[in-house]
Design a protein around this motif. Structure first.
Motif, PDB file in Angstrom:
ATOM      1  N   ASP A  11      -5.954  20.721 -15.328  1.00  0.00           N
ATOM      2  CA  ASP A  11      -6.152  20.705 -13.880  1.00  0.00           C
ATOM      3  C   ASP A  11      -7.255  21.631 -13.396  1.00  0.00           C
ATOM      4  OD1 ASP A  11      -4.010  18.816 -13.151  1.00  0.00           O
ATOM      5  OD2 ASP A  11      -2.706  20.344 -14.015  1.00  0.00           O
ATOM      6  N   GLN A  35      -5.000  21.742  -6.673  1.00  0.00           N
ATOM      7  CA  GLN A  35      -3.738  21.128  -6.269  1.00  0.00           C
ATOM      8  C   GLN A  35      -2.759  22.174  -5.746  1.00  0.00           C
ATOM      9  OE1 GLN A  35      -2.749  17.734  -6.064  1.00  0.00           O
ATOM     10  NE2 GLN A  35      -1.139  18.781  -4.915  1.00  0.00           N
ATOM     11  N   LEU A  74     -10.341  17.514  -8.195  1.00  0.00           N
ATOM     12  CA  LEU A  74      -8.988  17.274  -8.694  1.00  0.00           C
ATOM     13  C   LEU A  74      -9.132  16.491 -10.003  1.00  0.00           C
ATOM     14  CD1 LEU A  74      -7.016  16.283  -5.459  1.00  0.00           C
ATOM     15  CD2 LEU A  74      -6.654  18.338  -6.859  1.00  0.00           C
ATOM     16  N   ALA A  77      -4.836  13.471  -9.998  1.00  0.00           N
ATOM     17  CA  ALA A  77      -4.211  13.544  -8.683  1.00  0.00           C
ATOM     18  C   ALA A  77      -2.953  12.689  -8.660  1.00  0.00           C
ATOM     19  CB  ALA A  77      -5.175  13.069  -7.596  1.00  0.00           C
ATOM     20  N   GLY A 257      -2.808  16.462  -1.704  1.00  0.00           N
ATOM     21  CA  GLY A 257      -3.674  16.125  -2.827  1.00  0.00           C
ATOM     22  C   GLY A 257      -3.971  14.649  -2.934  1.00  0.00           C
TER      23      GLY A 257
END
Length: 335
Positions: A11, A35, A74, A77, A257
């Motif tokens: 991430d 996130q 991101l 997601a 997100g």
């Protein structure tokens, strides 16, 4: 405010980026990932803004910002939904496969939910098992990231939930789309992993260019080094982002997100299809559009879809010529 995710784990690691994209500061002590920041945006965003302000002023030295070290903001997601806000694009592409254009497309947005578990980094290659028959195409778009959006939100209320804006290359396999849609169940194989710009920014960072859910600046694409398109993202956008978000949230809430795409940015010219850049037009944000226009004018398309070794670059500049989001640069490679 400008944010990016450096390649780290699944991430990424959150950093704030200076306005001129030259410096960055580690933000992982505030929020380890983008996130996690979005999950607590009301609290975390003020701390991130304070850090970026210190970076811009020089109070925090930071370090050099290298776009090649970035993943998509991101890297994965919970939710990625892409609309078709530029109905001119929809009309042209449907003509290319001899499909009728229902009147409802001008009043009710099209949208599909795409795969969001394997986004590509902005400098990562587009890897395909073959090119022949796939019809590999790029699609240059704008995308927004939301916080938690309640079910049934109004288009005007939805605008308040837009926290970040970025660019996207929504890779499409045109050769696979007709058969998939013909099954009556939507896209899957024809929509592989997308890539997003190195940097995402808050709407406030965009100043007057961001108005009523639209980004009023040219989106520039270079195919194999030559300028392919520079349509204005705020022109001919039938549905603004508030309308797209409200459409997605009609029967379900959207989690923090969530990414909502605009669809391919497309401008008309004097009420009709646009012209290539070399002919004085603003060009196109995908290959499918120019192929359709070639078919209308010459009876057949002549511009090929992307082959192995071809490259695409997507970027947006402010009124001073400064890159806002950084640059997507991808090459098509064979698996």
């Amino acid at each position: 405010m400008k944010l990016a995710s450096l390649k780290s784990g699944r991430d990424g690691k959150l950093v704030v980026v200076s306005d001129d994209l030259t410096r960055m500061a580690d933000a992982s002590e505030i929020a380890p990932t983008l996130q996690s920041a979005l999950d607590d945006w009301a609290t975390v965003s003020t701390q991130l803004e304070a850090l970026q302000s210190k970076l811009n002023s020089g109070e925090v030295a930071g370090e050099a910002f290298d776009q090649a070290m970035c993943h998509s903001p991101l890297p994965r997601a919970y939710h990625w939904a892409d609309g078709s806000a530029y109905v001119n694009h929809v009309e042209l592409v449907r003509k290319a496969r001899n499909a009728e254009m229902p009147d409802s497309f001008w009043t009710d947005p099209l949208m599909y939910q795409g795969g969001s578990d394997t986004f590509l980094a902005p400098r990562a290659p587009v890897v395909m098992p073959q090119s022949e028959g796939f019809g590999i195409d790029f699609e240059a778009e704008i995308a927004v990231i939301t916080d938690d959006v309640p079910m049934g939100v109004s288009p005007e209320g939805a605008l308040k939930h837009i926290k970040l804006v970025m660019l996207v290359n929504d890779v499409s396999l045109r050769g696979l789309i007709p058969n998939e849609l013909g099954k009556g169940f939507g896209f899957y194989q024809s929509k592989p992993s997308s890539a997003f710009s190195p940097v995402c920014v808050t709407p406030e960072q965009l100043g007057d260019a961001w108005q009523q859910g639209k980004l009023h600046l040219p989106l520039v694409s270079h195919l194999n080094g030559g300028k392919f398109g520079e349509p204005n993202a705020g022109v001919d956008m039938t549905f603004h982002f508030g309308q797209l978000i409200a459409h997605a949230a009609k029967t379900r809430p959207l989690g923090a997100g969530t990414i909502i795409g605009s669809g391919t940015v497309s401008n008309k010219l004097d009420g009709g299809p646009g012209k290539p850049v070399k002919e004085g037009g603003v060009g196109y944000s995908c290959i499918a559009e120019i192929r359709m226009i070639e078919t209308i004018q010459d009876g057949k398309p002549t511009t090929p879809f992307m082959q192995f070794g071809d490259s695409i670059a997507i970027e947006m500049l402010d009124d001073k010529g400064q890159s806002i989001f950084g640059r997507i640069e991808q090459v098509v490679e064979q698996q």
